[in-house]
Design an enzyme around this catalytic site. Structure first.
Site, mmCIF file in Angstrom:
data_model
loop_
_atom_site.group_PDB
_atom_site.id
_atom_site.type_symbol
_atom_site.label_atom_id
_atom_site.label_comp_id
_atom_site.label_asym_id
_atom_site.label_seq_id
_atom_site.Cartn_x
_atom_site.Cartn_y
_atom_site.Cartn_z
ATOM 1 N N GLY A 261 0.783 -1.222 0.000
ATOM 2 C CA GLY A 261 0.000 0.000 0.000
ATOM 3 C C GLY A 261 0.817 1.275 0.000
ATOM 4 O O GLY A 261 0.319 2.335 -0.380
ATOM 5 N N ASP A 262 2.064 1.207 0.417
ATOM 6 C CA ASP A 262 2.961 2.365 0.393
ATOM 7 C C ASP A 262 4.385 1.862 0.196
ATOM 8 O O ASP A 262 5.281 2.128 0.992
ATOM 9 C CB ASP A 262 2.838 3.163 1.693
ATOM 10 C CG ASP A 262 3.526 4.525 1.614
ATOM 11 O OD1 ASP A 262 3.843 4.966 0.487
ATOM 12 O OD2 ASP A 262 3.739 5.146 2.671
ATOM 13 N N LEU A 263 4.576 1.129 -0.899
ATOM 14 C CA LEU A 263 5.849 0.444 -1.140
ATOM 15 C C LEU A 263 6.866 1.430 -1.708
ATOM 16 O O LEU A 263 7.202 1.404 -2.888
ATOM 17 C CB LEU A 263 5.652 -0.741 -2.084
ATOM 18 C CG LEU A 263 6.841 -1.706 -2.174
ATOM 19 C CD1 LEU A 263 7.089 -2.387 -0.838
ATOM 20 C CD2 LEU A 263 6.617 -2.742 -3.261
ATOM 21 N N CYS A 264 7.339 2.305 -0.851
ATOM 22 C CA CYS A 264 8.325 3.312 -1.207
ATOM 23 C C CYS A 264 9.682 2.926 -0.622
ATOM 24 O O CYS A 264 9.753 2.166 0.345
ATOM 25 C CB CYS A 264 7.894 4.675 -0.677
ATOM 26 S SG CYS A 264 6.309 5.236 -1.351
ATOM 27 N N ASN B 263 10.332 2.649 3.133
ATOM 28 C CA ASN B 263 9.668 1.618 3.926
ATOM 29 C C ASN B 263 10.262 0.228 3.747
ATOM 30 O O ASN B 263 9.699 -0.753 4.236
ATOM 31 C CB ASN B 263 8.175 1.590 3.590
ATOM 32 C CG ASN B 263 7.470 2.837 4.062
ATOM 33 O OD1 ASN B 263 7.897 3.469 5.023
ATOM 34 N ND2 ASN B 263 6.388 3.206 3.387
#
Length: 268
Positions: free
Chosen positions: A187-190, A193
């Site tokens: 969902g926030d694979l930056c 992270n």
């Protein structure tokens, strides 16, 4: 609950603020505890936060679910809530964030490790995933965020600078895909992270899983590719985004879906 209550439970640690209370959530790094207690992180947020990513009870559920499925995530030390606030204490995980300025000879290995992580997440069983991020749910939340003034219109991507919330929603409706290729998404694979071993470039930890859930695979790969391509981390760039997509599997990538999910992220 304020942080003083939680501080009394960890009196031997030094507390260091990590953020400034985005969306009412506060994150602290706890160091210097008695041996052999590891470094900890404490999150405190409203019990009913405006931003669903700060639902700490849900985040704890997601961490425990990922741990059961073999994904390296922070171990939950403590979770709880009272009438006004929720809190989550986790162990720190080792490693260096993919977003850091890695030596040039390691950078392709870093983005390839991110791609392998995405594939591993996307192979997890969707049946018992504890959260739903399908488009019906995500778009409904996007509409609520616009209605409640929670979309930061001053922080849009360059191609949408100056757009209103209504313009964003109209484009979201116009470009919404007809079908979803459903997997378990972070969902926030930056790069911020994903943590990696500085010697081997293998993934050692995945953090900030508050938006994990069942969604189209492009919800992950669109954000990862965008963050690798833009110049906020100037040691990466388009060639690294392309390598990420190639390693993930270029045959699985739909360019129109990439654009749609990058647009969807503007609402969160």
């Amino acid at each position: 609950m304020d942080d003083s209550t939680l501080r009394r439970k960890y009196p031997h640690h030094e507390w260091h603020a990590v953020n400034e209370g985005d969306s009412g959530a506060f994150v602290y790094q706890l160091t210097g505890g008695p041996e052999p207690q590891p470094e900890l992180y404490a999150k405190i947020a409203p019990r009913a936060p405006e931003n669903s990513a700060f639902d700490l009870s849900g985040e704890a559920d997601r961490l425990e679910w990922l741990h059961r499925h073999g994904i390296p995530v922070p171990r939950v030390v403590e979770r709880g809530a009272d009438d006004t606030a929720a809190w989550l204490v986790t162990e720190a995980v080792p490693g260096v964030a993919a977003a850091e300025e890695w030596p040039e000879h390691q950078r392709f290995a870093v983005v390839e490790a991110m791609a392998e992580l995405a594939r591993a997440l996307h192979e997890l069983p969707v049946e018992d995933c504890p959260s739903d991020r399908r488009l019906d749910a995500a778009v409904a939340e996007a509409r609520r965020n616009v209605a409640e003034g929670l979309v930061d219109l001053d922080d849009l991507q360059e191609e949408r600078a100056g757009w209103t919330g209504d313009q964003l929603l109209a484009e979201l409706d116009r470009t919404r895909p007809e079908k979803e290729d459903l997997v378990v998404c972070h969902g926030d694979l930056c790069p911020n992270n994903v943590l990696l071993d500085p010697g081997t470039c293998r993934v050692t930890g995945v953090i900030d899983v508050g938006r994990l859930g069942v969604a189209d695979r492009h919800a992950d790969i669109a954000l990862a590719a965008r963050e690798l391509e833009i110049d906020e981390d100037p040691w990466f760039g388009p060639a690294y985004a392309e390598r990420f997509l190639e390693r993930y599997g270029a045959h699985r990538v739909d360019k129109e879906k990439l654009a749609f999910y990058q647009l969807l992220d503007e609402f969160f």
